[in-house]
Design a protein around this motif. Structure first.
Motif, PDB file in Angstrom:
ATOM      1  N   ARG A 111      -2.602   2.237   3.748  1.00  0.00           N
ATOM      2  CA  ARG A 111      -3.206   2.010   2.439  1.00  0.00           C
ATOM      3  C   ARG A 111      -2.641   0.776   1.749  1.00  0.00           C
ATOM      4  O   ARG A 111      -1.551   0.309   2.050  1.00  0.00           O
ATOM      5  CB  ARG A 111      -3.046   3.261   1.570  1.00  0.00           C
ATOM      6  CG  ARG A 111      -1.774   3.449   0.754  1.00  0.00           C
ATOM      7  CD  ARG A 111      -0.487   3.297   1.464  1.00  0.00           C
ATOM      8  NE  ARG A 111       0.671   3.727   0.715  1.00  0.00           N
ATOM      9  CZ  ARG A 111       1.438   2.937  -0.066  1.00  0.00           C
ATOM     10  NH1 ARG A 111       1.177   1.669  -0.215  1.00  0.00           N
ATOM     11  NH2 ARG A 111       2.478   3.432  -0.702  1.00  0.00           N
ATOM     12  N   ALA A 137      -2.014  -0.241  -2.273  1.00  0.00           N
ATOM     13  CA  ALA A 137      -1.947   0.538  -3.516  1.00  0.00           C
ATOM     14  C   ALA A 137      -1.570  -0.331  -4.713  1.00  0.00           C
ATOM     15  O   ALA A 137      -0.492  -0.189  -5.276  1.00  0.00           O
ATOM     16  CB  ALA A 137      -0.946   1.678  -3.335  1.00  0.00           C
ATOM     17  N   GLU A 140      -3.211   2.302  -8.532  1.00  0.00           N
ATOM     18  CA  GLU A 140      -2.008   2.898  -9.141  1.00  0.00           C
ATOM     19  C   GLU A 140      -1.952   2.522 -10.624  1.00  0.00           C
ATOM     20  O   GLU A 140      -1.288   1.570 -11.024  1.00  0.00           O
ATOM     21  CB  GLU A 140      -0.762   2.459  -8.366  1.00  0.00           C
ATOM     22  CG  GLU A 140      -0.861   2.878  -6.892  1.00  0.00           C
ATOM     23  CD  GLU A 140       0.447   3.262  -6.234  1.00  0.00           C
ATOM     24  OE1 GLU A 140       1.452   2.590  -6.470  1.00  0.00           O
ATOM     25  OE2 GLU A 140       0.443   4.256  -5.468  1.00  0.00           O
ATOM     26  N   TYR A 154       6.312   6.244 -10.771  1.00  0.00           N
ATOM     27  CA  TYR A 154       5.792   5.754  -9.500  1.00  0.00           C
ATOM     28  C   TYR A 154       6.363   6.516  -8.298  1.00  0.00           C
ATOM     29  O   TYR A 154       5.616   6.914  -7.402  1.00  0.00           O
ATOM     30  CB  TYR A 154       6.116   4.248  -9.400  1.00  0.00           C
ATOM     31  CG  TYR A 154       6.167   3.734  -7.996  1.00  0.00           C
ATOM     32  CD1 TYR A 154       4.994   3.614  -7.250  1.00  0.00           C
ATOM     33  CD2 TYR A 154       7.378   3.397  -7.384  1.00  0.00           C
ATOM     34  CE1 TYR A 154       5.035   3.159  -5.938  1.00  0.00           C
ATOM     35  CE2 TYR A 154       7.426   2.947  -6.085  1.00  0.00           C
ATOM     36  CZ  TYR A 154       6.256   2.831  -5.360  1.00  0.00           C
ATOM     37  OH  TYR A 154       6.306   2.402  -4.072  1.00  0.00           O
ATOM     38  N   ARG A 189       3.629  -2.050   2.735  1.00  0.00           N
ATOM     39  CA  ARG A 189       3.941  -2.580   1.415  1.00  0.00           C
ATOM     40  C   ARG A 189       5.062  -3.609   1.526  1.00  0.00           C
ATOM     41  O   ARG A 189       5.668  -3.761   2.597  1.00  0.00           O
ATOM     42  CB  ARG A 189       4.338  -1.454   0.459  1.00  0.00           C
ATOM     43  CG  ARG A 189       5.588  -0.716   0.868  1.00  0.00           C
ATOM     44  CD  ARG A 189       5.841   0.467  -0.076  1.00  0.00           C
ATOM     45  NE  ARG A 189       7.031   1.213   0.308  1.00  0.00           N
ATOM     46  CZ  ARG A 189       7.349   2.394  -0.187  1.00  0.00           C
ATOM     47  NH1 ARG A 189       6.573   2.980  -1.071  1.00  0.00           N
ATOM     48  NH2 ARG A 189       8.447   2.999   0.192  1.00  0.00           N
TER      49      ARG A 189
HETATM   50  N1  GLU Z   1       1.666   0.057  -6.944  1.00  0.00           N
HETATM   51  C1  GLU Z   1       2.743  -0.691  -6.357  1.00  0.00           C
HETATM   52  C2  GLU Z   1       2.598  -2.154  -6.722  1.00  0.00           C
HETATM   53  O1  GLU Z   1       1.535  -2.598  -7.106  1.00  0.00           O
HETATM   54  C3  GLU Z   1       2.783  -0.578  -4.843  1.00  0.00           C
HETATM   55  C4  GLU Z   1       3.385   0.684  -4.409  1.00  0.00           C
HETATM   56  C5  GLU Z   1       3.410   0.966  -2.919  1.00  0.00           C
HETATM   57  O2  GLU Z   1       2.724   0.292  -2.120  1.00  0.00           O
HETATM   58  O3  GLU Z   1       4.109   1.914  -2.543  1.00  0.00           O
HETATM   59  O4  GLU Z   1       3.560  -2.878  -6.646  1.00  0.00           O
END
Ligand code: GLU
Length: 280
Positions: free
Chosen positions: A4, A6, A40, A195, A213
């Motif tokens: 994914r 996010a 998110e 988070y 990520r």
């Molecule tokens: N929402 C987070 C961000 O934009 C990423 C979190 C993740 O990939 O675990 O930095």
């Protein structure tokens, strides 16, 4: 395999996001797996519908597709509340009313040098640790009692790192006592879910088997594995990728609007140009 991307809809996607999304989509395609987008948007103040719309537009332009409906964290609050309730039943939470200034003051007392930092900034000194959930007041944050949490889990936390090919990573759970401390799981005043909690609940609920990520989040991963153990959730594999930097060598952030994908597009760049720019 399910992976994914996010992002938080708090600004334009830049080259670093493009790299993360393209890499995740490439890995999914190569494995015959699935690539998911998850929004998110737990930070209700900074998240904006126009940034969310721009995420879809940029990804479409990059040639990245994903199943609908796309999950939004703002629509998942009951699942996070259930996770909090489970941690509460295990006796691992306590309410905390300290604000930043109070935490700083408690930390600055006799130590020399900089107070220790964890994935969320300053390590909480534990001022409210003696408080019980029965005495929770409106506006209190909820913190994880990290010492009790560490006692409730295995001695070592393990996850597999695919990103640099280094394989199984093994960290002593007790390192989180000094390395992370009593992290906030629900914020002061707003009650917004942190988070760290939302990410482990959602990755498990969406059946994510590979978390793709940036490397900036690898330090938070042992904490995520701890939360997975406490909540009885599986630990996915992790692919922490290199960070895209600007000409000065600084990591790109949302404020780097100059590197926004939209601007490249307006200047006539193609998705292939973006791939080349991020080294794919
Ligand atoms: N929402 C987070 C961000 O934009 C990423 C979190 C993740 O990939 O675990 O930095």
């Amino acid at each position: 395999m399910i992976t994914r991307f996010a992002p938080s809809p708090t600004g334009p996607l830049h080259l670093g996001h493009a790299y993360s999304a393209l890499l995740g989509a490439d890995l999914a395609r190569a494995a015959g797996g699935q690539f998911l987008l998850r929004i998110e948007d737990l930070d209700r103040e900074r998240s904006k519908p126009e940034w969310e719309a721009a995420i879809h537009e940029d990804l479409r332009w990059l040639g990245i597709d994903y199943p609908r409906p796309v999950w939004r964290q703002s629509e998942r609050l009951p699942a996070y509340e259930a996770a909090l309730a489970r941690l509460d039943e295990m006796g691992l939470l306590y309410p905390c009313g300290c604000n930043r200034a109070e935490i700083r003051a408690a930390l600055s007392a006799p130590q020399e040098g900089d107070p220790p930092h964890g994935p969320d900034g300053l390590i909480y000194p534990g001022t409210c640790r003696h408080r019980s959930m029965a005495d929770r007041r409106p506006g209190d944050a909820l913190r994880l009692d990290i010492q009790k949490a560490v006692q409730a889990t295995a001695k070592y936390l393990e996850f597999t790192e695919d990103g640099d090919g280094s394989g199984v990573q093994r960290r002593a759970a007790a390192d989180l006592i000094t390395g992370a401390g009593d992290i906030v799981l629900a914020r002061r005043q707003t009650g917004a879910i942190a988070y760290h909690l939302a990410v482990v609940v959602d990755d498990a609920a969406q059946g994510v088997t590979l978390v793709t990520r940036g490397r900036d989040l690898s330090d938070a991963t042992p904490l995520h594995v701890l939360l997975q153990h406490l909540l009885g959730l599986p630990t996915p594999r992790y692919h922490h990728h290199r960070l895209i930097r600007d000409a000065q060598g600084k990591r790109l952030a949302k404020r780097h609007d100059a590197e926004a994908i939209q601007l490249y597009r307006e200047r006539g760049a193609t998705p292939q140009d973006i791939r080349a720019l991020v080294g794919l």
